[in-house]
Write an enzyme that holds these catalytic residues in place. Structure first.
Site, short mmCIF file in Angstrom:
data_model
loop_
_atom_site.label_atom_id
_atom_site.label_comp_id
_atom_site.label_asym_id
_atom_site.label_seq_id
_atom_site.Cartn_x
_atom_site.Cartn_y
_atom_site.Cartn_z
CD GLU A 85 -2.91 1.10 2.35
OE1 GLU A 85 -3.36 2.16 2.80
OE2 GLU A 85 -3.23 -0.02 2.79
CE LYS A 280 -5.97 -0.94 5.53
NZ LYS A 280 -5.12 -0.03 4.72
CG ASP A 296 0.57 -16.63 11.23
OD1 ASP A 296 -0.08 -15.90 10.47
OD2 ASP A 296 0.20 -17.76 11.56
CG HIS A 393 -3.68 7.59 0.10
ND1 HIS A 393 -2.99 6.50 0.58
CD2 HIS A 393 -4.54 7.12 -0.84
CE1 HIS A 393 -3.42 5.41 -0.03
NE2 HIS A 393 -4.36 5.77 -0.89
#
Length: 438
Positions: A85, A280, A296, A393
């Site tokens: 991202e 998130k 993991d 962004h």
């Protein structure tokens, strides 16, 4: 056309690729060429990658970036981040630099306890089961000694085993709930091996217990497995400074900024729709470091989001306050990580990432991961409460749009120059490129 196949796993990698290309692609030769183009030219490394999972056909690349200037407990570090991202690494690095002149990040490992459970069905007198467990508890430890010896030498092992009555949730449902210390290994194989031995001991000893009836002796073990929920394996990361020291280019009124920042965090604490997106953002930083260090990230995600719901409602993982003129921003998250075993000793880039972090212990890695999550969250909230999230962004996203339209070097210069002063959006970039090419 029948696209089912028998014995696929027994085919060679070349045969697998050929079958897939012929079954699913209109131009099989192009598909084969693309898959082979992502193979590593070093046959030894490629063979290593092929054996990480089953039915490997190629490598799927994710960029590995770095965020420098992290001042953590008085020491500078550069943190590796594997993520696809755009703007995540840049945001983390920007937050790191911001706090490096304001005292840096402070971290504390609160606990490192991990959990495993034997889930079983017992149909009988609960008081007799409690007595049985009390009389045989030591046997669960003694019969796992061959498994725990090496872990005990490193300071780890089984911490405790308790019998839990869960019959209020399901009829006849009980657990052996065990806690573990696994030191620098994530410990999944160790924990699961201990649990499987517990289940054998449980069934064998129950079968021979003369106070049980024949029905009570037939304990049914449903499953024995570690838990990825580790609410007692916690790390804390925080930043703080006097409010006036928050001033910078985009923070001209530090008091107003601090108050709005705290309000933004409070909204995430009470509103689940916001909390999910808020968390998130934290996981953008957390997952990137977890992946780069061969851990993991699915287990970490599951455990952290469960922790965010521990009080009965999904809520923010981070918190902020203003007290006596001091702005403080922190998070506490559960992290079960390892720096030995698994991919940490196999994947060349994982080994490189761990060396970049100066070969950390599992506790030290917990702190790096938590700091990356807090930095990412700070960067996102700073943008949201000042310039807005999209400005930074979308400028980072500009390169993706340029690449999508395969702009040449000359076009790229014109595009980047134009959007230094104009708002970036997908439609605006497409329109500019089309106009440029006319």
């Amino acid at each position: 056309m029948n696209k089912a196949i028998s014995g696929f796993s027994k085919l060679s990698k070349e045969e697998k690729i050929k079958w897939i290309a012929n079954q699913y692609f209109s131009t099989p030769t192009e598909a084969i060429a693309l898959l082979k183009n992502y193979w590593n030219s070093d046959e030894k490394i490629q063979k290593l990658h092929d054996e990480f999972i089953e039915n490997t056909i190629t490598n799927f690349y994710i960029p590995l970036g770095v965020a420098p200037n992290f001042l953590i407990n008085g020491k500078y570090s550069t943190i590796p981040m594997a993520i696809e991202e755009s703007s995540v690494v840049a945001a983390a690095a920007k937050a790191a630099k911001f706090w490096s002149t304001r005292g840096g990040f402070k971290t504390t490992v609160i606990n490192t306890e991990k959990i495993g459970q034997v889930h079983f069905i017992y149909k009988g007198d609960v008081s007799k089961l409690n007595l049985f467990f009390a009389q045989h508890k030591s046997k669960f430890f003694s019969e796992t000694e061959s498994i725990t010896t090496n872990m005990q030498k490193r300071g780890g092992g089984i911490l405790d085993i308790v019998l839990k009555d869960k019959t209020d949730l399901l009829p006849n449902y009980f657990q052996l709930h065990a806690t573990f210390e696994t030191k620098d290994s994530m410990g999944a194989n160790f924990i699961n091996s201990c649990l499987e031995q517990f289940s054998k001991t449980l069934k064998e000893e129950a079968h021979n217990y003369n106070l049980f009836t024949e029905t009570e002796k037939e304990i049914e073990v449903v499953m024995s497995i570690l838990s990825n929920y580790v609410p007692n394996c916690i790390v804390r990361a925080e930043v703080s400074c006097p409010i006036e020291e928050l001033e910078e280019k985009h923070i001209l009124n530090p008091k107003e900024f601090a108050e709005r920042f705290v309000q933004a965090v409070q909204i995430a604490e009470v509103e689940p729709y916001r909390a999910v997106t808020h968390n998130k953002g934290i996981m953008n930083g957390v997952d990137a470091v977890v992946l780069a260090t061969g851990n993991d990230f699915r287990a970490v995600e599951a455990g952290i989001h469960a922790y965010a719901s521990r009080n009965g409602k999904y809520s923010s993982l981070s918190h902020a306050k203003i007290e006596n003129g001091i702005f403080t921003f922190w998070l506490e998250i559960p992290l079960a990580l390892g720096t030995v075993g698994g991919l940490t000793s196999l994947h060349p880039l994982v080994k490189l990432s761990l060396e970049m972090l100066e070969k950390p212990s599992a506790k030290e890695l917990m702190q790096f991961v938590a700091v990356a999550g807090l930095a990412q969250n700070f960067a996102a909230l700073r943008s949201l409460t000042t310039t807005g999230i999209q400005e930074g962004h979308m400028k980072m996203h500009l390169n993706n749009i340029i690449n999508q339209f395969e702009a040449n070097d000359e076009e790229r210069i014109f595009i980047q120059k134009y959007f230094k002063k104009n708002t970036v959006s997908h439609s605006a970039v497409v329109s500019f490129i089309e106009g440029l090419r006319k």
